[in-house]
Design a protein around this motif. Structure first.
Motif, PDB file in Angstrom:
ATOM      1  N   ARG A   1       4.121  -5.704  -4.851  1.00 40.31           N
ATOM      2  CA  ARG A   1       2.801  -6.027  -5.405  1.00 40.31           C
ATOM      3  C   ARG A   1       2.565  -7.524  -5.233  1.00 40.31           C
ATOM      4  O   ARG A   1       3.497  -8.343  -5.324  1.00 40.31           O
ATOM      5  CB  ARG A   1       2.698  -5.645  -6.889  1.00 40.31           C
ATOM      6  CG  ARG A   1       3.524  -6.499  -7.847  1.00 40.31           C
ATOM      7  CD  ARG A   1       3.330  -6.043  -9.284  1.00 40.31           C
ATOM      8  NE  ARG A   1       4.106  -6.856 -10.214  1.00 40.31           N
ATOM      9  CZ  ARG A   1       3.613  -7.899 -10.879  1.00 40.31           C
ATOM     10  NH1 ARG A   1       2.352  -8.241 -10.723  1.00 40.31           N
ATOM     11  NH2 ARG A   1       4.380  -8.593 -11.711  1.00 40.31           N
TER      12      ARG A   1
ATOM     13  N   THR B   1       9.973  -1.638  -6.056  1.00 38.68           N
ATOM     14  CA  THR B   1      10.784  -0.438  -5.852  1.00 38.68           C
ATOM     15  C   THR B   1      12.184  -0.870  -5.410  1.00 38.68           C
ATOM     16  O   THR B   1      12.356  -1.964  -4.884  1.00 38.68           O
ATOM     17  CB  THR B   1      10.185   0.476  -4.756  1.00 38.68           C
ATOM     18  OG1 THR B   1      10.106  -0.264  -3.531  1.00 38.68           O
ATOM     19  CG2 THR B   1       8.814   0.968  -5.156  1.00 38.68           C
TER      20      THR B   1
ATOM     21  N   ARG C   1       0.831  -1.203   0.000  1.00 41.41           N
ATOM     22  CA  ARG C   1       0.000   0.000   0.000  1.00 41.41           C
ATOM     23  C   ARG C   1       0.864   1.250   0.000  1.00 41.41           C
ATOM     24  O   ARG C   1       1.923   1.294   0.625  1.00 41.41           O
ATOM     25  CB  ARG C   1      -0.909   0.023   1.236  1.00 41.41           C
ATOM     26  CG  ARG C   1      -2.063  -0.943   1.178  1.00 41.41           C
ATOM     27  CD  ARG C   1      -2.902  -0.831   2.438  1.00 41.41           C
ATOM     28  NE  ARG C   1      -4.077  -1.692   2.379  1.00 41.41           N
ATOM     29  CZ  ARG C   1      -4.901  -1.892   3.400  1.00 41.41           C
ATOM     30  NH1 ARG C   1      -4.680  -1.266   4.554  1.00 41.41           N
ATOM     31  NH2 ARG C   1      -5.944  -2.689   3.275  1.00 41.41           N
ATOM     32  N   SER C   2       0.405   2.259  -0.696  1.00 40.60           N
ATOM     33  CA  SER C   2       1.063   3.562  -0.651  1.00 40.60           C
ATOM     34  C   SER C   2       0.732   4.248   0.678  1.00 40.60           C
ATOM     35  O   SER C   2      -0.377   4.108   1.206  1.00 40.60           O
ATOM     36  CB  SER C   2       0.570   4.433  -1.809  1.00 40.60           C
ATOM     37  OG  SER C   2       0.961   5.781  -1.630  1.00 40.60           O
ATOM     38  N   THR C   3       1.706   4.984   1.206  1.00 39.42           N
ATOM     39  CA  THR C   3       1.469   5.744   2.437  1.00 39.42           C
ATOM     40  C   THR C   3       1.258   7.232   2.153  1.00 39.42           C
ATOM     41  O   THR C   3       1.204   8.046   3.068  1.00 39.42           O
ATOM     42  CB  THR C   3       2.648   5.566   3.414  1.00 39.42           C
ATOM     43  OG1 THR C   3       3.870   5.950   2.772  1.00 39.42           O
ATOM     44  CG2 THR C   3       2.742   4.127   3.893  1.00 39.42           C
ATOM     45  N   THR C   4       1.143   7.580   0.858  1.00 40.81           N
ATOM     46  CA  THR C   4       0.816   8.969   0.503  1.00 40.81           C
ATOM     47  C   THR C   4      -0.616   9.278   0.945  1.00 40.81           C
ATOM     48  O   THR C   4      -1.521   8.461   0.708  1.00 40.81           O
ATOM     49  CB  THR C   4       0.926   9.164  -1.023  1.00 40.81           C
ATOM     50  OG1 THR C   4       2.280   8.976  -1.424  1.00 40.81           O
ATOM     51  CG2 THR C   4       0.468  10.555  -1.434  1.00 40.81           C
TER      52      THR C   4
ATOM     53  N   HIS D   1       7.009   7.108  -0.557  1.00 33.33           N
ATOM     54  CA  HIS D   1       5.770   6.655   0.063  1.00 33.33           C
ATOM     55  C   HIS D   1       5.027   5.637  -0.810  1.00 33.33           C
ATOM     56  O   HIS D   1       3.952   5.192  -0.428  1.00 33.33           O
ATOM     57  CB  HIS D   1       4.842   7.845   0.351  1.00 33.33           C
ATOM     58  CG  HIS D   1       5.313   8.714   1.480  1.00 33.33           C
ATOM     59  ND1 HIS D   1       4.777   8.650   2.745  1.00 33.33           N
ATOM     60  CD2 HIS D   1       6.303   9.642   1.531  1.00 33.33           C
ATOM     61  CE1 HIS D   1       5.404   9.520   3.531  1.00 33.33           C
ATOM     62  NE2 HIS D   1       6.327  10.142   2.814  1.00 33.33           N
ATOM     63  N   GLU D   2       5.587   5.290  -1.956  1.00 33.62           N
ATOM     64  CA  GLU D   2       4.913   4.354  -2.841  1.00 33.62           C
ATOM     65  C   GLU D   2       4.955   2.939  -2.265  1.00 33.62           C
ATOM     66  O   GLU D   2       5.753   2.630  -1.393  1.00 33.62           O
ATOM     67  CB  GLU D   2       5.562   4.364  -4.229  1.00 33.62           C
ATOM     68  CG  GLU D   2       7.017   3.909  -4.237  1.00 33.62           C
ATOM     69  CD  GLU D   2       7.992   5.028  -3.928  1.00 33.62           C
ATOM     70  OE1 GLU D   2       9.217   4.766  -3.960  1.00 33.62           O
ATOM     71  OE2 GLU D   2       7.543   6.165  -3.651  1.00 33.62           O
ATOM     72  N   ALA D   3       4.074   2.074  -2.763  1.00 32.29           N
ATOM     73  CA  ALA D   3       4.077   0.675  -2.331  1.00 32.29           C
ATOM     74  C   ALA D   3       5.408   0.022  -2.691  1.00 32.29           C
ATOM     75  O   ALA D   3       5.953   0.268  -3.763  1.00 32.29           O
ATOM     76  CB  ALA D   3       2.928  -0.072  -2.996  1.00 32.29           C
TER      77      ALA D   3
ATOM     78  N   VAL E   1      -0.682  13.507  -6.202  1.00 33.95           N
ATOM     79  CA  VAL E   1       0.505  12.808  -6.713  1.00 33.95           C
ATOM     80  C   VAL E   1       1.119  11.957  -5.607  1.00 33.95           C
ATOM     81  O   VAL E   1       0.930  12.221  -4.413  1.00 33.95           O
ATOM     82  CB  VAL E   1       1.569  13.819  -7.236  1.00 33.95           C
ATOM     83  CG1 VAL E   1       1.039  14.577  -8.432  1.00 33.95           C
ATOM     84  CG2 VAL E   1       1.992  14.769  -6.129  1.00 33.95           C
ATOM     85  N   GLU E   2       1.863  10.956  -6.048  1.00 30.97           N
ATOM     86  CA  GLU E   2       2.558  10.069  -5.109  1.00 30.97           C
ATOM     87  C   GLU E   2       3.763  10.790  -4.518  1.00 30.97           C
ATOM     88  O   GLU E   2       4.581  11.358  -5.241  1.00 30.97           O
ATOM     89  CB  GLU E   2       3.032   8.823  -5.855  1.00 30.97           C
ATOM     90  CG  GLU E   2       3.645   7.759  -4.969  1.00 30.97           C
ATOM     91  CD  GLU E   2       2.592   6.923  -4.267  1.00 30.97           C
ATOM     92  OE1 GLU E   2       2.506   7.050  -3.037  1.00 30.97           O
ATOM     93  OE2 GLU E   2       1.871   6.183  -4.944  1.00 30.97           O
ATOM     94  N   LEU E   3       3.876  10.781  -3.213  1.00 30.86           N
ATOM     95  CA  LEU E   3       5.031  11.381  -2.558  1.00 30.86           C
ATOM     96  C   LEU E   3       6.236  10.454  -2.690  1.00 30.86           C
ATOM     97  O   LEU E   3       6.108   9.240  -2.493  1.00 30.86           O
ATOM     98  CB  LEU E   3       4.744  11.632  -1.077  1.00 30.86           C
ATOM     99  CG  LEU E   3       3.720  12.713  -0.743  1.00 30.86           C
ATOM    100  CD1 LEU E   3       3.504  12.782   0.764  1.00 30.86           C
ATOM    101  CD2 LEU E   3       4.162  14.070  -1.277  1.00 30.86           C
TER     102      LEU E   3
END
Length: 326
Positions: free
Chosen positions: A285, A317, A266-269, A280-282, A275-277
């Motif tokens: 997957r 990532t 999960r993203s934490t943005t 903070h992206e996942a 927009v994605e910080l």
């Protein structure tokens, strides 16, 4: 789940080969080396680090994998021992995000060898010393737990680790019996469980000793602590494009895996940002939809696979380097 395991690892291994690297996978719960043997045979450049706390299993697996000794590194350690595992990774450096592994396999639970050797005390179907240690060279035994723990602590582990609804009654019966005779063998405990658990409850839910033996095994080997540490460790070690496969056999293990994978996928943005910080992206997957189960055909050929729950995730990532101040 052998075919599924090979299928899940194939893209990461192929990517490493295409990049001119030696693919490295950690089999964190080696057992007798069944998965490792097939992976080494299937991928001719693959290097596997096999980890097990059971010295007997480690020796037997090493003999089984003799033909692949140049591509197999055995490690005697608990599967969450970060120092022992990272020391075995070729060219590993905590300061190098690229020097890590392409995948990890964690097949939790008791190996067939441990269940099938009566002297180890894992099985309730045969009379044997109440040992249950995965590493028979150290630590307390199941007999120690039964003979030394208070009624309150016995009830707690039976309730939490065995999900046993008669935990309090069983704990009281254990303490009463050991006042006259200490527990030594599994048949003594099984006899007590038959006498304590009501007849109506014994007719459903499998063998009446199943939950108590599971609870004792988890306590003796600190299994849930090890699972929690291992899930985090291997997810941290895998490089971008690599994946981790988790095989759980009861809900307590699977809940730990599911919770960590949920956080990592999960993203934490904040949801209200357009927009994605950065950062903070996942991280991962999911490659499995929920928890996959063994097929009917596999269960027919291997009844012990009936309870397996498989989850797998791929890192999407780059690995994050540790903070210098830690």
């Amino acid at each position: 789940m052998l075919a599924r395991t090979i299928d899940l690892f194939t893209p990461a291994i192929d990517a490493a080969v295409n990049e001119g690297r030696t693919p490295v996978i950690v089999d964190g719960t080696l057992g007798l080396g069944g998965h490792s043997a097939h992976l080494l045979a299937r991928f001719p450049t693959l290097h596997i680090i096999g980890v097990d706390r059971d010295t007997e299993a480690l020796d037997m697996a090493a003999r089984r994998l003799t033909a692949y000794s140049a591509r197999f590194t055995p490690v005697h350690a608990r599967f969450d021992d970060a120092n022992a595992i990272t020391e075995a990774i070729p060219d590993f450096s905590a300061d190098d995000a690229g020097a890590c592994i392409d995948g990890a396999l964690l097949d939790f639970g008791v190996s067939s060898m441990q269940l099938d050797v009566p002297e180890r005390g894992f099985a309730y179907s045969v009379d044997a010393p109440l040992d249950m240690r995965m590493d028979s060279t150290t630590g307390m035994t199941a007999a120690d737990v039964l003979n030394e723990y208070s009624a309150k602590d016995l009830a707690r582990i039976l309730r939490e680790y065995g999900e046993e609804r008669f935990a309090r009654q069983i704990a009281s019966a254990i303490v009463k019996r050991r006042d006259t005779e200490r527990f030594r063998n599994s048949a003594e405990l099984v006899e007590l469980l038959y006498a304590t658990i009501p007849a109506g409850a014994r007719r459903t839910g499998g063998h009446p000793a199943k939950r108590t033996f599971q609870a004792l095994r988890i306590e003796v080997n600190a299994e849930l602590e090890a699972v929690s540490g291992a899930v985090v460790l291997y997810l941290d070690l895998v490089r971008e494009g690599g994946n981790v496969i988790f095989m759980s056999y009861h809900s307590l293990e699977d809940k730990i895996v599911k919770k960590e994978l949920t956080a990592r996928t999960r993203s934490t943005t904040p949801a209200d940002l357009p927009v994605e910080l950065p950062g903070h992206e996942a991280q991962y997957r999911l490659l499995t939809r929920g928890a996959e189960k063994a097929s009917d055909a596999e269960i027919e050929g291997n009844p012990r696979s009936a309870s397996v729950r498989v989850r797998c995730a791929e890192r999407i990532t780059p690995r994050k380097l540790p903070r210098k101040d830690r």
